[in-house]
Design a protein around this motif. Structure first.
Motif, PDB file in Angstrom:
ATOM      1  N   ILE A 134       0.835  -1.200   0.000  1.00  0.00           N
ATOM      2  CA  ILE A 134       0.000   0.000   0.000  1.00  0.00           C
ATOM      3  C   ILE A 134       0.872   1.254   0.000  1.00  0.00           C
ATOM      4  O   ILE A 134       0.800   2.086  -0.902  1.00  0.00           O
ATOM      5  CB  ILE A 134      -0.979   0.040   1.201  1.00  0.00           C
ATOM      6  N   PHE A 135       1.757   1.387   1.012  1.00  0.00           N
ATOM      7  CA  PHE A 135       2.596   2.586   1.113  1.00  0.00           C
ATOM      8  C   PHE A 135       3.603   2.666  -0.018  1.00  0.00           C
ATOM      9  O   PHE A 135       4.099   3.751  -0.328  1.00  0.00           O
ATOM     10  CB  PHE A 135       3.330   2.611   2.458  1.00  0.00           C
ATOM     11  N   ARG A 136       3.924   1.531  -0.629  1.00  0.00           N
ATOM     12  CA  ARG A 136       4.927   1.545  -1.700  1.00  0.00           C
ATOM     13  C   ARG A 136       4.464   2.405  -2.866  1.00  0.00           C
ATOM     14  O   ARG A 136       5.288   2.930  -3.619  1.00  0.00           O
ATOM     15  CB  ARG A 136       5.255   0.122  -2.149  1.00  0.00           C
ATOM     16  N   SER A 137       3.169   2.571  -3.018  1.00  0.00           N
ATOM     17  CA  SER A 137       2.646   3.477  -4.042  1.00  0.00           C
ATOM     18  C   SER A 137       2.437   4.874  -3.473  1.00  0.00           C
ATOM     19  O   SER A 137       2.860   5.877  -4.052  1.00  0.00           O
ATOM     20  CB  SER A 137       1.319   2.946  -4.589  1.00  0.00           C
ATOM     21  N   LEU A 138       1.795   4.940  -2.303  1.00  0.00           N
ATOM     22  CA  LEU A 138       1.380   6.232  -1.751  1.00  0.00           C
ATOM     23  C   LEU A 138       2.544   7.129  -1.345  1.00  0.00           C
ATOM     24  O   LEU A 138       2.406   8.341  -1.339  1.00  0.00           O
ATOM     25  CB  LEU A 138       0.471   5.990  -0.540  1.00  0.00           C
ATOM     26  N   ILE A 139       3.705   6.547  -1.017  1.00  0.00           N
ATOM     27  CA  ILE A 139       4.827   7.350  -0.529  1.00  0.00           C
ATOM     28  C   ILE A 139       5.303   8.353  -1.578  1.00  0.00           C
ATOM     29  O   ILE A 139       5.903   9.380  -1.244  1.00  0.00           O
ATOM     30  CB  ILE A 139       5.990   6.431  -0.087  1.00  0.00           C
ATOM     31  N   SER A 140       5.010   8.089  -2.848  1.00  0.00           N
ATOM     32  CA  SER A 140       5.450   9.002  -3.908  1.00  0.00           C
ATOM     33  C   SER A 140       4.663  10.308  -3.903  1.00  0.00           C
ATOM     34  O   SER A 140       5.163  11.335  -4.376  1.00  0.00           O
ATOM     35  CB  SER A 140       5.295   8.328  -5.279  1.00  0.00           C
ATOM     36  N   VAL A 141       3.440  10.287  -3.364  1.00  0.00           N
ATOM     37  CA  VAL A 141       2.603  11.494  -3.371  1.00  0.00           C
ATOM     38  C   VAL A 141       3.168  12.578  -2.453  1.00  0.00           C
ATOM     39  O   VAL A 141       3.373  13.716  -2.898  1.00  0.00           O
ATOM     40  CB  VAL A 141       1.147  11.156  -3.004  1.00  0.00           C
ATOM     41  N   PRO A 142       3.467  12.282  -1.168  1.00  0.00           N
ATOM     42  CA  PRO A 142       4.072  13.334  -0.334  1.00  0.00           C
ATOM     43  C   PRO A 142       5.436  13.778  -0.841  1.00  0.00           C
ATOM     44  O   PRO A 142       5.822  14.938  -0.650  1.00  0.00           O
ATOM     45  CB  PRO A 142       4.176  12.685   1.058  1.00  0.00           C
ATOM     46  N   ALA A 143       6.162  12.874  -1.495  1.00  0.00           N
ATOM     47  CA  ALA A 143       7.446  13.274  -2.090  1.00  0.00           C
ATOM     48  C   ALA A 143       7.210  14.345  -3.147  1.00  0.00           C
ATOM     49  O   ALA A 143       7.978  15.312  -3.261  1.00  0.00           O
ATOM     50  CB  ALA A 143       8.144  12.066  -2.693  1.00  0.00           C
ATOM     51  N   GLY A 144       6.137  14.195  -3.916  1.00  0.00           N
ATOM     52  CA  GLY A 144       5.798  15.206  -4.921  1.00  0.00           C
ATOM     53  C   GLY A 144       5.297  16.485  -4.289  1.00  0.00           C
ATOM     54  O   GLY A 144       5.649  17.589  -4.730  1.00  0.00           O
ATOM     55  N   VAL A 145       4.463  16.354  -3.249  1.00  0.00           N
ATOM     56  CA  VAL A 145       3.953  17.542  -2.550  1.00  0.00           C
ATOM     57  C   VAL A 145       5.110  18.373  -2.002  1.00  0.00           C
ATOM     58  O   VAL A 145       5.116  19.606  -2.097  1.00  0.00           O
ATOM     59  CB  VAL A 145       3.007  17.124  -1.399  1.00  0.00           C
ATOM     60  N   GLU A 146       6.100  17.686  -1.416  1.00  0.00           N
ATOM     61  CA  GLU A 146       7.254  18.380  -0.836  1.00  0.00           C
ATOM     62  C   GLU A 146       8.318  18.743  -1.872  1.00  0.00           C
ATOM     63  O   GLU A 146       9.351  19.322  -1.515  1.00  0.00           O
ATOM     64  CB  GLU A 146       7.883  17.501   0.246  1.00  0.00           C
ATOM     65  N   ARG A 147       8.052  18.382  -3.125  1.00  0.00           N
ATOM     66  CA  ARG A 147       9.000  18.660  -4.221  1.00  0.00           C
ATOM     67  C   ARG A 147      10.405  18.147  -3.892  1.00  0.00           C
ATOM     68  O   ARG A 147      11.400  18.875  -4.019  1.00  0.00           O
ATOM     69  CB  ARG A 147       9.043  20.163  -4.529  1.00  0.00           C
ATOM     70  N   MET A 148      10.466  16.896  -3.438  1.00  0.00           N
ATOM     71  CA  MET A 148      11.765  16.270  -3.203  1.00  0.00           C
ATOM     72  C   MET A 148      12.597  16.350  -4.484  1.00  0.00           C
ATOM     73  O   MET A 148      12.062  16.220  -5.580  1.00  0.00           O
ATOM     74  CB  MET A 148      11.570  14.802  -2.806  1.00  0.00           C
ATOM     75  N   ARG A 149      13.887  16.603  -4.328  1.00  0.00           N
ATOM     76  CA  ARG A 149      14.754  16.725  -5.485  1.00  0.00           C
ATOM     77  C   ARG A 149      14.630  15.472  -6.352  1.00  0.00           C
ATOM     78  O   ARG A 149      14.716  14.348  -5.856  1.00  0.00           O
ATOM     79  CB  ARG A 149      16.200  16.929  -5.041  1.00  0.00           C
ATOM     80  N   MET A 150      14.420  15.661  -7.635  1.00  0.00           N
ATOM     81  CA  MET A 150      14.107  14.558  -8.531  1.00  0.00           C
ATOM     82  C   MET A 150      15.206  13.494  -8.539  1.00  0.00           C
ATOM     83  O   MET A 150      14.927  12.295  -8.546  1.00  0.00           O
ATOM     84  CB  MET A 150      13.870  15.078  -9.951  1.00  0.00           C
ATOM     85  N   SER A 151      16.457  13.920  -8.531  1.00  0.00           N
ATOM     86  CA  SER A 151      17.554  12.948  -8.557  1.00  0.00           C
ATOM     87  C   SER A 151      17.526  12.063  -7.311  1.00  0.00           C
ATOM     88  O   SER A 151      17.763  10.853  -7.385  1.00  0.00           O
ATOM     89  CB  SER A 151      18.902  13.668  -8.657  1.00  0.00           C
ATOM     90  N   VAL A 152      17.214  12.667  -6.165  1.00  0.00           N
ATOM     91  CA  VAL A 152      17.145  11.907  -4.911  1.00  0.00           C
ATOM     92  C   VAL A 152      15.952  10.957  -4.950  1.00  0.00           C
ATOM     93  O   VAL A 152      16.062   9.778  -4.590  1.00  0.00           O
ATOM     94  CB  VAL A 152      17.023  12.862  -3.704  1.00  0.00           C
ATOM     95  N   PHE A 153      14.807  11.465  -5.404  1.00  0.00           N
ATOM     96  CA  PHE A 153      13.602  10.636  -5.483  1.00  0.00           C
ATOM     97  C   PHE A 153      13.832   9.443  -6.401  1.00  0.00           C
ATOM     98  O   PHE A 153      13.488   8.301  -6.059  1.00  0.00           O
ATOM     99  CB  PHE A 153      12.431  11.475  -5.999  1.00  0.00           C
ATOM    100  N   LEU A 154      14.416   9.679  -7.554  1.00  0.00           N
ATOM    101  CA  LEU A 154      14.652   8.593  -8.507  1.00  0.00           C
ATOM    102  C   LEU A 154      15.630   7.562  -7.953  1.00  0.00           C
ATOM    103  O   LEU A 154      15.446   6.353  -8.132  1.00  0.00           O
ATOM    104  CB  LEU A 154      15.180   9.154  -9.826  1.00  0.00           C
ATOM    105  N   ALA A 155      16.677   8.045  -7.272  1.00  0.00           N
ATOM    106  CA  ALA A 155      17.675   7.124  -6.732  1.00  0.00           C
ATOM    107  C   ALA A 155      17.064   6.191  -5.695  1.00  0.00           C
ATOM    108  O   ALA A 155      17.233   4.959  -5.762  1.00  0.00           O
ATOM    109  CB  ALA A 155      18.836   7.911  -6.115  1.00  0.00           C
ATOM    110  N   TYR A 156      16.339   6.750  -4.726  1.00  0.00           N
ATOM    111  CA  TYR A 156      15.757   5.925  -3.661  1.00  0.00           C
ATOM    112  C   TYR A 156      14.620   5.056  -4.192  1.00  0.00           C
ATOM    113  O   TYR A 156      14.461   3.899  -3.769  1.00  0.00           O
ATOM    114  CB  TYR A 156      15.261   6.808  -2.518  1.00  0.00           C
TER     115      TYR A 156
END
Length: 239
Positions: A134-156
Motif C-alpha cells: 500500500i505505502f509503496r505506491s502512496l509514498i510518492s505522493v508526499p514526495a511530490g507535494v514536498e518537491r523532493m529533489r528529482m535525482s534523490v527521489f529517482l535514486a531511492y
C-alpha cells in the motif's frame, strides 16, 4: 496464450489478475510485466505479490529472460512512482494545508510536523516505503507535494523497487509451479501492516477526541472557577 495461461497455474486455467498479467506478458513479453507493475503502482489494489512472482515463473519457463523481467518490472515501478510524484506536485502544499484545515480532528500543526519529518527522513521514507504494501505506491505522493529533489527521489525509488522486485521475481523463478506460495506469505505481511495502521489511526482519533472534549469542558467552566483555582494554586505555592 492459452499454453502460457495453463502453465502459469500448473495446468489449471488462470483467471482474474493473474490471468490479466499473464495475457500482458504473453503479448508483450518482459515489457508487459513492466506495464503491469506500472499500473500496480497507480492502482494499489493490484497486487505486486501476484504479478512479480508470475513474471519470475514466466522467466523460468524461458518465455523471457530473468534479467529482462527484473529490469522491466523495476522500470515499471519507477514509471508508476513518477506519475504519483507528479500528482503530488500538482496538488501542492497549499492545497494539502487547505484540506487539512477543514478536516475534523486534524490540525495544521500535524501537517507541519509531518513536513518537518519528511524533510529530515524523506529519502529513507521513499526507500523503505517501496517495500511496504500500500505505502509503496502512496509514498510518492508526499514526495511530490514536498518537491523532493528529482535525482534523490529517482535514486531511492529505483533502489527500493529493484530490491523488492528482485526478491519476488527470484522467488517466482525458483518456486516454479508453486509461485503462488509467495502471494500467501505476503498476504499475511500485508494484513499485519494494515492492522498496525488501523490501530495507529484509532489511537490518533481517540487521543484527539479526548483532547477536544477536555478543551470544550474547560471553555464551558465559569471564569470565576478559573480564578478560584488560580488563587488556590498560588496559596499552595506560598505555603
Amino acid at each position: 496464450m492459452i499454453g502460457l495461461m495453463n502453465a502459469a497455474s500448473g495446468g489449471e486455467p488462470v483467471g482474474g489478475i493473474a490471468g490479466w498479467a499473464t495475457d500482458l506478458m504473453d503479448r508483450l513479453g518482459a515489457p508487459g510485466a513492466g506495464l503491469a507493475i506500472a499500473l500496480e503502482n497507480l492502482f494499489p489494489p493490484l497486487p505486486s505479490e501476484v504479478i512479480l512472482p508470475l513474471a519470475g515463473f514466466t522467466a523460468a519457463q524461458g518465455r523471457m529472460s530473468l534479467t529482462a523481467a527484473i529490469v522491466w518490472t523495476t522500470l515499471g515501478s519507477v514509471a508508476g512512482a513518477l506519475a504519483l510524484y507528479g500528482i503530488g506536485a500538482l496538488i501542492g502544499r497549499d492545497r494539502v494545508r487547505a484540506i487539512a484545515a477543514r478536516l475534523p480532528l486534524v490540525k495544521v500543526e500535524d501537517l507541519d510536523r509531518t513536513e518537518a519529518w519528511f524533510a529530515r527522513h524523506g529519502g529513507k521514507a521513499v526507500f523503505f516505503g517501496r517495500m511496504i504494501p500500500i505505502f509503496r505506491s502512496l509514498i510518492s505522493v508526499p514526495a511530490g507535494v514536498e518537491r523532493m529533489r528529482m535525482s534523490v527521489f529517482l535514486a531511492y525509488t529505483t533502489l527500493g523497487s529493484l530490491l523488492w522486485n528482485t526478491a519476488f521475481v527470484l522467488a517466482g523463478y525458483g518456486l516454479g509451479d508453486n509461485w503462488r506460495t509467495v502471494e500467501e506469505y505476503v498476504g499475511v505481511y500485508s494484513k499485519g501492516v494494515l492492522a498496525v495502521v488501523a490501530v495507529a489511526a484509532v489511537a490518533f482519533l481517540a487521543v484527539r477526541i479526548v483532547k477536544a472534549r477536555r478543551a470544550g469542558a474547560g471553555e464551558q467552566r465559569p471564569a470565576g472557577v478559573h480564578r478560584a483555582e488560580a488563587r488556590e494554586r498560588e496559596r499552595d505555592r506560598i505555603y
